[in-house]
Scaffold this motif. Structure first.
Motif, PDB file in Angstrom:
ATOM      1  N   PHE A 147       0.826  -1.200   0.000  1.00 47.00           N
ATOM      2  CA  PHE A 147       0.000   0.000   0.000  1.00 47.00           C
ATOM      3  C   PHE A 147       0.865   1.256   0.000  1.00 47.00           C
ATOM      4  N   ILE A 148       1.876   1.253   0.903  1.00 47.45           N
ATOM      5  CA  ILE A 148       2.768   2.413   0.954  1.00 47.45           C
ATOM      6  C   ILE A 148       3.482   2.587  -0.381  1.00 47.45           C
ATOM      7  N   GLY A 149       3.972   1.469  -0.931  1.00 44.22           N
ATOM      8  CA  GLY A 149       4.643   1.534  -2.234  1.00 44.22           C
ATOM      9  C   GLY A 149       3.725   2.101  -3.302  1.00 44.22           C
ATOM     10  N   ALA A 150       2.450   1.693  -3.267  1.00 44.96           N
ATOM     11  CA  ALA A 150       1.487   2.157  -4.272  1.00 44.96           C
ATOM     12  C   ALA A 150       1.255   3.654  -4.143  1.00 44.96           C
ATOM     13  N   VAL A 151       1.058   4.137  -2.910  1.00 47.43           N
ATOM     14  CA  VAL A 151       0.789   5.557  -2.693  1.00 47.43           C
ATOM     15  C   VAL A 151       1.993   6.401  -3.120  1.00 47.43           C
ATOM     16  N   VAL A 152       3.189   5.942  -2.719  1.00 49.48           N
ATOM     17  CA  VAL A 152       4.393   6.711  -3.041  1.00 49.48           C
ATOM     18  C   VAL A 152       4.581   6.812  -4.550  1.00 49.48           C
ATOM     19  N   THR A 153       4.417   5.697  -5.266  1.00 49.55           N
ATOM     20  CA  THR A 153       4.596   5.783  -6.723  1.00 49.55           C
ATOM     21  C   THR A 153       3.504   6.633  -7.363  1.00 49.55           C
ATOM     22  N   ALA A 154       2.261   6.522  -6.867  1.00 46.22           N
ATOM     23  CA  ALA A 154       1.191   7.344  -7.448  1.00 46.22           C
ATOM     24  C   ALA A 154       1.558   8.819  -7.342  1.00 46.22           C
ATOM     25  N   GLY A 155       2.036   9.245  -6.154  1.00 47.71           N
ATOM     26  CA  GLY A 155       2.402  10.638  -5.942  1.00 47.71           C
ATOM     27  C   GLY A 155       3.611  11.050  -6.761  1.00 47.71           C
ATOM     28  N   LEU A 156       4.650  10.188  -6.750  1.00 50.89           N
ATOM     29  CA  LEU A 156       5.887  10.521  -7.464  1.00 50.89           C
ATOM     30  C   LEU A 156       5.641  10.648  -8.964  1.00 50.89           C
ATOM     31  N   THR A 157       4.900   9.687  -9.512  1.00 51.40           N
ATOM     32  CA  THR A 157       4.626   9.704 -10.950  1.00 51.40           C
ATOM     33  C   THR A 157       3.915  10.984 -11.349  1.00 51.40           C
ATOM     34  N   TYR A 158       2.933  11.351 -10.544  1.00 51.08           N
ATOM     35  CA  TYR A 158       2.157  12.557 -10.840  1.00 51.08           C
ATOM     36  C   TYR A 158       3.038  13.796 -10.765  1.00 51.08           C
ATOM     37  N   GLU A 159       3.850  13.864  -9.709  1.00 49.79           N
ATOM     38  CA  GLU A 159       4.722  15.029  -9.541  1.00 49.79           C
ATOM     39  C   GLU A 159       5.747  15.121 -10.670  1.00 49.79           C
TER      40      GLU A 159
END
Lengths: 357, 267
Positions: A147-159
């Protein structure tokens, strides 16, 4: 207006007057049929009548006869858990696809394409190689880290894809592909460095529906239900987030908080799915796009209808994965990629036309 | 519905660039106010600040005497509607549903739209002249129709003040008149007051009660169009030779390009 433009306009117009009730009734009927057929087919064929009898018996429906015990074991203990698991994963992946597409205002967003699935994979792998206890059935710490990995990548990709206040959809997908590569490389490295755990990681990362059981469903079902309910409750807000940020804020929406809630929920849903079945791409892309043509783009109809259709879709894909090659399973992710890849390319071309690229 | 929105000595920076530098003006219910000025004068920024979408680096924005930041989000959205220059109409939405989005401030987080919400959305459709298009997907509409859908969404919000960024920029002459005429008639019939960013000074003079000219983030003039446009400051402000004529019948000021003194041609 060009011929193609006219055809599209007609397709659009056709999509609207159709009563929603009919669409949902048809969706439920398709789901029931697909589920029963899928539970009947396999190495040992079970007559459809027998399958229905087994299900009726276990649901304590009035007038249900006691079914044949072999059929009961095959249908109830082996196939139905698998069918239900595939259905829940399909519904959940479709829901997260709808959510990501809405919150990022990117019709190409899919948990797999924006790197979230790979991020979840990396997160889960880190949990497995860490000294943390492996909770039963692979859920627990592993899912939390996924879950943490998913949230972090979602945010990083968007940024990474953001320039000022706008994000170009294609750039977002490119950033997602790059993030997937990075997360994939890190995952591979962790596997090489932890050869003793490689089979655990492999089993988790490329998990499939073969090990589905009622016991595992007791963990999957509530997690998926929570994610589904939260997203359905936020459906109206998802509509408003399709507007520009200024317009949404001027309508009184707490835009940042809503986006965060939706990204967290969709990422949680993706992480749960990856934990259960490994990475199955494109479900969150194909299903919502098809459903928009029937249910319209309003999330209050689109989201539940996509979940319904996603369930049928993945059950059908799983059935195909068990039956296309005799005596051998083709992973569901390979089949969805075979279908979704071309679908994605068509969408990408249309997207570029719209953007004037 | 009476409301007053007041910018008091407001300064705003976008990044490091100061865009508004001590800007003061007010808009009240019952009036249509035009906000004009050369490109880069800070019109859109002033409008976004007035809508509470940008935080001033100095000064305050007051809605009914209370700083905008102290208002609850929804409460504020029920008083002020804002439309950017290019409003978004989500693809594959019906006109009716796109307009109903304006009810967002009134529908509780977990609730459904009420009868009052549906009635307000229907009224807004009627006022924007969209009743016949209600079931059409927004994707099929022309530019003018889309602009009216966005406006209807703002109407459905039932605000006391409408803040509109160039609502007539891509409309033909008929729709320019239709929209500005509606806004003015509504304002005078105790409907919402309007602050409208507008480039066409003749249009502003014809339909607006008041005209505010911005120049480099400051208010250069604020008053009835006849007075503001008569002043010799226009040519200096826009950096090009301009002349103000009076309409032969109504006397409404018309701003036109002056003859070029060098070669004697009209540009």
């Amino acid at each position: 207006m060009t011929v193609r433009g006219e055809a599209r306009a007609m397709a659009v117009r056709r999509a609207f007057p159709r009563p929603r009730v009919t669409a949902f009734a048809a969706g439920f009927a398709v789901l029931a049929v697909v589920a029963v057929v899928s539970a009947s087919m396999g190495a040992v064929g079970i007559p459809l009548r027998e399958t229905v009898a087994v299900i009726a018996h276990h649901l304590h429906l009035p007038g249900a006869a006691t079914p044949d015990s072999v059929a009961d074991r095959i249908v109830w203990d082996v196939r139905l858990p698998r069918v239900v698991t595939a259905g829940i994963v399909g519904a959940t992946l479709a829901a997260s696809g709808v959510a990501y597409q809405g919150v990022f205002r990117n019709p190409l967003a899919d948990p797999f394409l924006i790197g979230v699935a790979a991020g979840a994979g990396l997160g889960g792998t880190i949990a497995i190689v860490s000294p943390l206890p492996l909770d039963f059935y692979g859920l627990g710490f592993v899912t939390l880290f996924a879950f943490i990995g998913a949230v972090v990548t979602a945010g990083l990709t968007y940024e990474l894809a953001r320039t000022g206040r706008t994000v170009n959809p294609s750039t977002h997908i490119l950033a997602g592909v790059a993030m997937s590569s990075i997360a994939g490389a890190a995952t591979s490295l962790l596997m090489m460095l932890n050869e003793d755990k490689i089979s655990v990681i492999f089993g988790w990362l490329y998990g499939d529906f073969t090990t589905a059981s009622w016991a595992k469903l007791q963990l999957l079902a509530p997690c998926a239900a929570i994610a589904g309910v939260v997203l359905v409750v936020l459906a109206r807000q998802l509509d408003h987030l399709l507007l520009s940020e200024d317009e949404a804020r001027a309508l009184g929406l707490p835009v940042e908080r809503l986006k965060l809630a939706i990204i967290l929920t969709a990422s949680f849903a993706t992480a749960v799915c990856v934990s259960v079945s490994g990475t199955i791409g494109f479900v969150g892309l194909i299903v919502p796009h098809a459903c928009r043509l029937v249910a319209g783009a309003g999330h209050r109809a689109l989201l539940p209808f996509s979940m319904l259709t996603g369930a049928s879709f993945l059950i059908a894909v799983d059935l195909a994965s068990r039956t296309v090659l005799p005596g051998q399973e083709v992973p569901a992710g390979i089949l969805t990629a075979a279908l979704g890849g071309p679908f994605f390319l068509v969408l990408l071309r249309r997207q570029r036309r719209v953007a004037g690229g | 519905m009476n409301a007053t929105l007041e910018l008091r000595d407001v300064s705003v920076r976008l990044g490091r660039t100061p865009v508004l530098r001590g800007c003061s003006f007010a808009v009240r219910s019952g009036e249509v106010v035009a906000l004009a000025g050369p490109n880069g004068a800070g019109k859109s920024t002033a409008l976004r600040t007035a809508a509470g979408l940008l935080k001033p680096s100095g000064g305050t924005v007051l809605l009914d005497g209370r700083p905008l930041g102290e208002w609850q989000r929804r409460e504020r959205a029920g008083r002020i509607a804002y439309l950017p220059q290019f409003p978004t109409l989500p693809a594959l939405f019906r006109v009716r549903d796109a307009v109903a989005m304006g009810r967002a401030p009134y529908i509780p987080m977990l609730g459904h739209e009420s009868e009052a919400d549906r009635a307000a959305a229907a009224r807004a459709l009627g006022r924007a002249g969209l009743a016949a298009l209600a079931e059409r997907p927004v994707d099929e509409l022309s530019g003018g129709e889309r602009q009216r859908v966005a406006l209807a969404r703002a109407f459905a919000q039932e605000p006391a003040l409408l803040l509109l960024d160039e609502p007539t920029a891509n409309l033909d002459l008929r729709y320019q008149r239709a929209i500005l005429g509606t806004l003015r008639a509504d304002a005078e019939a105790s409907g919402p007051g309007c602050l409208v960013v507008i480039h066409d000074l003749a249009l502003a003079a014809q339909f607006c009660h008041r005209l505010i000219l911005l120049d480099e983030g400051r208010v250069a003039a604020d008053g009835p169009p006849q007075e503001v446009l008569a002043a010799p400051l226009l040519s200096r402000l826009y950096g090009t030779a301009l002349e103000t004529l009076a309409h032969p019948v109504t006397g409404v000021p018309l701003v036109v390009h002056a003859l070029d003194p060098n070669d004697g041609t009209a540009p």
